[in-house]
Design a protein around this motif. Structure first.
Motif: not given
Length: 838
Positions: A407-409, A467-469, A271-274, A283-285
């Protein structure tokens, strides 16, 4: 959107039709100006709503028993409108539920017991459908039990005599089915939902001849899902039926059930960018509507080596989800012979359960950092590697994917494919007799219970890069040379580790239990209960050993360490025993106020599947259960308050976890020690005034570890005194309702607020799951034989995280003070039901 508008319009039109000609409550009853169809005769309940049969030798009034018990009638179930059996049980105090995993196989915990089932033992008409609480990736609770119109009521006993009337039970949920009467009855109900739900429930009952009756019913359903996976998430149904014949001194009933149902599994989400936990991944998931389930995994192939060294290919389709196919037959006899009452039950279940599901393993990672971690291995395998890059899997690198554009992830997730072919025969025979003595009446029951059950065990897991999506694409990580030519693949069509985990085995088990109870009515106010149960088990099974093999595909790293069977097996036999007892007392100061107290011992041997899974712990769990309560009843109002204390020593809470170095998730982490929970639970209903009723349940507790050690390094000092994983100190619900007549319609407008307090994902309490609350609401209208209902859940789109990421955070947390990974509440969803009784 068009689907949702259609369902909303359908619901509004149906409501308008039922509500005509008037919707306002009249000041006094008046004759309706519009002719109405006569309502069918009310179907008589088999027993009054305050009578319970679970946990005692004979049917008793709920107020008179010396233990905590609730009954959810068919009307209660209708108003609660549960999306799953687990969600139904969330209305009961002392039962904490995580129902965000889907319609089946959810988490239930009783009074802080830190296991996924909480030793909540399910029965159907007094017998389990499968003896062990847990099979291999299926359970005998909400994994096998589904509610429909054939469910007359559900009785739930918490603590108390549960260990006497079921094996390894800290609580019993007894699903009691309808039977026929002299008057034919039937009902059909169509339910549509904004999640793409289409469901039809129906039942019919009545007489077949003199003193012979039948009842049959079930449901069929398709649901796109509370999160859009791109394919139907739930599809299938069940049918149940029975034939009953009454004798002058008793009855005999033959029941049957068939289930063929596919149910999707909702996995945890980041739910959040580590890299910066203040940055949301919504915005992505989207946490309310998004899912990592994806059509990209509709055609999976997992290659592994069998014991003869031959490569096997197992295909999978994520849309198959949890596929339960089972049949059950049960025979029940009740008879009175003078002062003796004889009860005999026998049942047999046979089935097959398969699982195709995606599980999360670890936090998403920065895409560049993740790729650089494979640079050395790629250079060694392919030579002349200038860079690593991403592409959509299956395109041979043609469709380049740049994570920085989103997301860059990137994220690793694990596809699990499992299968269990199982059987379970179980039977119970008991005799009961009352004896008059100078110091009161003894109602003594003695009985014997036996079971013969077993299952095959097979599971193979494969790790994927995605993907993170929402509905993510699977990704290939590709090694390029300086000229941009492909040198090789880190992945194999999206798979990071081919067949990273492999489990195979089989077990057969038998057990016999002898038990006795004495309900001693010392006076008309004082009752003392005694019970003893001795159990003897025999397990025989084998597990197949595995090793790492390179399957020889030189173009990829993914098959370099694939698990395969060696051809060797490990045979295991186990003969555990268990002794359970209970002592309770109830004192009624009046017909409407009383007190009770009870002490019990619960001993739970390792489940039979442990002899078929390498590395399993065979340690039995043992607990002392204490409770004391007060109860008051006044008209339509009541209050039951119970204080409880549970001490486990030892408690076997072993589990499997993800190893990020090897990619394996099939190795058992032995986690054994002692734990306790003390608290108070309250269950009440207050008839405020006129049509207003207020019901609710509240549990306040202090669940904590005392002394635990783990084979993976958690030490006693780090765990001692910590809050038990995923257990809140406060949880409960409040349920107001207005019930009135309006224009010849019976109307009920109701709401519900649920609250779950702060929890922790890990045993050392480093990462918290914040508390959350959410609202639900509904309207029911009955007009003659017709009924209409609107039920909405999480109507404010509240955010709440359950579970965490259990594959990887149980021992060490998520590296953040608050969880950034978990199974979120579903977003707002609404269901419309139209029913007809006859």
């Amino acid at each position: 959107m068009q689907k949702n508008r259609f369902l909303s319009s359908t619901g509004l039109w149906a409501f308008a039709a039922l509500a005509t000609p008037a919707v306002a409550q009249q000041p006094a009853p008046v004759a309706s100006a519009v002719p109405q169809a006569a309502a069918p005769a009310a179907e008589p309940e088999a027993v009054p709503s305050d009578i319970v049969v679970t946990g005692s030798a004979r049917a008793q009034r709920r107020f008179d028993v010396s233990y905590a018990v609730n009954t959810l009638s068919s009307d209660d179930i209708k108003k609660l409108a549960p999306q799953s059996m687990a969600q139904l049980l969330s209305a009961i105090p002392g039962v904490q539920v995580e129902s965000t995993g889907g319609e089946v196989q959810n988490i239930t915990r009783v009074r802080g017991i830190p296991t996924d089932r909480g030793y909540l033992y399910f029965q159907q008409d007094g017998l389990p459908l499968f003896h062990d609480l847990d099979g291999y990736f299926f359970n005998a609770g909400d994994g096998m039990n589904r509610t429909d119109l054939m469910t007359q009521r559900v009785e739930v006993v918490r603590g108390g005599p549960a260990p006497i009337y079921a094996s390894g039970a800290a609580a019993i949920a007894n699903v009691i089915t309808r039977t026929g009467t002299d008057t034919p009855h039937g009902e059909a109900k169509l339910t549509l939902g904004t999640s793409g739900l289409y469901r039809l429930d129906a039942y019919q009952s009545g007489p077949l001849g003199h003193d012979t009756y039948y009842a049959v019913g079930g449901f069929i359903r398709q649901n796109d899902g509370y999160r859009d996976a791109g394919f139907p998430f739930d599809r299938g149904g069940q049918i149940r039926g029975n034939l009953k014949h009454d004798f002058s001194n008793g009855s005999i009933k033959l029941s049957g059930e068939y289930v063929n149902d596919r149910n999707g599994f909702y996995l945890s989400l980041p739910t959040a960018d580590p890299r910066n936990p203040s940055v949301s991944l919504n915005p992505f998931l989207n946490s309310l509507t998004g899912t990592l389930s994806t059509p990209a995994l509709r055609s999976v192939n997992i290659a592994y080596r069998n014991g003869a060294g031959v490569i096997q290919n197992r295909s999978g389709d994520l849309a198959d989800g949890r596929h339960m196919r089972m049949g059950n037959a049960q025979l029940d006899y009740e008879g009175d012979y003078g002062p003796w009452h004889v009860s005999a039950k026998a049942g047999y279940t046979s089935g097959r359960s398969t699982l195709d599901a995606l599980y999360t393993t670890s936090n998403p990672q920065d895409a560049t950092t993740f790729a650089n971690g494979f640079r050395s291995a790629a250079q060694s395998a392919f030579g002349n590697v200038a860079r690593l890059g991403y592409a959509i899997a299956g395109t041979n690198g043609a469709t380049v994917y740049d994570p920085a554009s989103q997301s860059g992830l990137v994220l690793s997730a694990q596809y699990r494919s499992t299968e269990a072919k199982f059987y379970s025969g179980q039977g119970d025979l008991s005799v009961t007799r009352k004896f008059e003595t100078p110091i009161g009446t003894h109602d003594i029951r003695v009985g014997v219970y036996g079971a013969d059950w077993g299952s095959t065990v097979f599971g193979v897991y494969q790790n994927y890069l995605v993907q993170v999506a929402s509905q993510p694409k699977t990704l290939d990580l590709i090694a390029y040379d300086a000229q941009g030519a492909v040198r090789g693949y880190v992945t194999d069509n999206g798979a990071l580790n081919d067949a990273s985990s492999l489990v195979g085995g089989k077990y057969d088990a038998q057990m016999v239990a002898v038990y006795g109870t004495d309900t001693w009515d010392v006076t008309d106010k004082l009752r003392i209960d005694l019970g003893l149960r001795q159990e003897y088990y025999s397990y025989t099974g084998f597990s197949q050993t595995t090793a790492a093999y390179n399957l020889g595909n030189a173009t990829t790293l993914a098959d370099n360490s694939t698990r395969g069977f060696t051809g060797a097996i490990v045979n295991t036999k186990l003969k555990p025993k268990a002794t359970n007892w209970t002592v309770g007392a109830n004192y009624d100061l009046s017909r409407s106020f009383g007190v009770y107290a009870r002490a019990s011992q619960l001993e739970v041997p390792a489940y039979a599947s442990s002899v078929a899974i390498a590395g399993s712990s065979f340690t039995a769990s043992k607990a002392k259960l204490y409770e004391a309560g007060v109860k008051a009843v006044s008209g339509r109002s009541y209050l039951y308050v119970t204080g409880f204390y549970t001490k486990f020593d030892p408690l076997n809470a072993s589990f499997t976890t993800f190893n990020p170095t090897t990619g394996r998730s099939d190795q058992v982490v032995n986690f054994v020690g002692s734990a306790e929970d003390k608290g108070v639970e309250a269950d009440g209903q207050w008839h405020v005034r006129g049509p207003l009723m207020l019901a609710g349940a509240l549990t306040v507790q202090d669940p904590k570890y005392i002394n635990f050690t783990s084979s993976a390094g958690a030490n006693a000092g780090a765990v001692a005194g910590k809050q038990i994983v995923r257990q809140p100190k406060v949880y409960g619900n409040i349920r107001p309702s207005l019930d009135f007549n309006a224009g010849g319609n019976r109307v009920s407008v109701y709401g519900r607020y649920d609250y779950v307090g702060k929890r922790f994902v890990d045993v050392t309490n480093t990462t918290a799951l914040p508390g959350y609350g959410y609202f639900s609401a509904g309207v029911m209208v009955d007009r003659g034989p017709w009924s209409f209902q609107v039920a909405g859940d999480n109507i404010t789109n509240a955010h709440g995280l359950t579970e965490g990421n259990t594959a990887g955070d149980t021992l060490t947390g998520q590296g953040t003070p608050d969880a950034i990974f978990g199974r979120p509440l579903w977003g707002r969803n609404v269901r419309f039901s139209l029913g007809l009784k006859w």
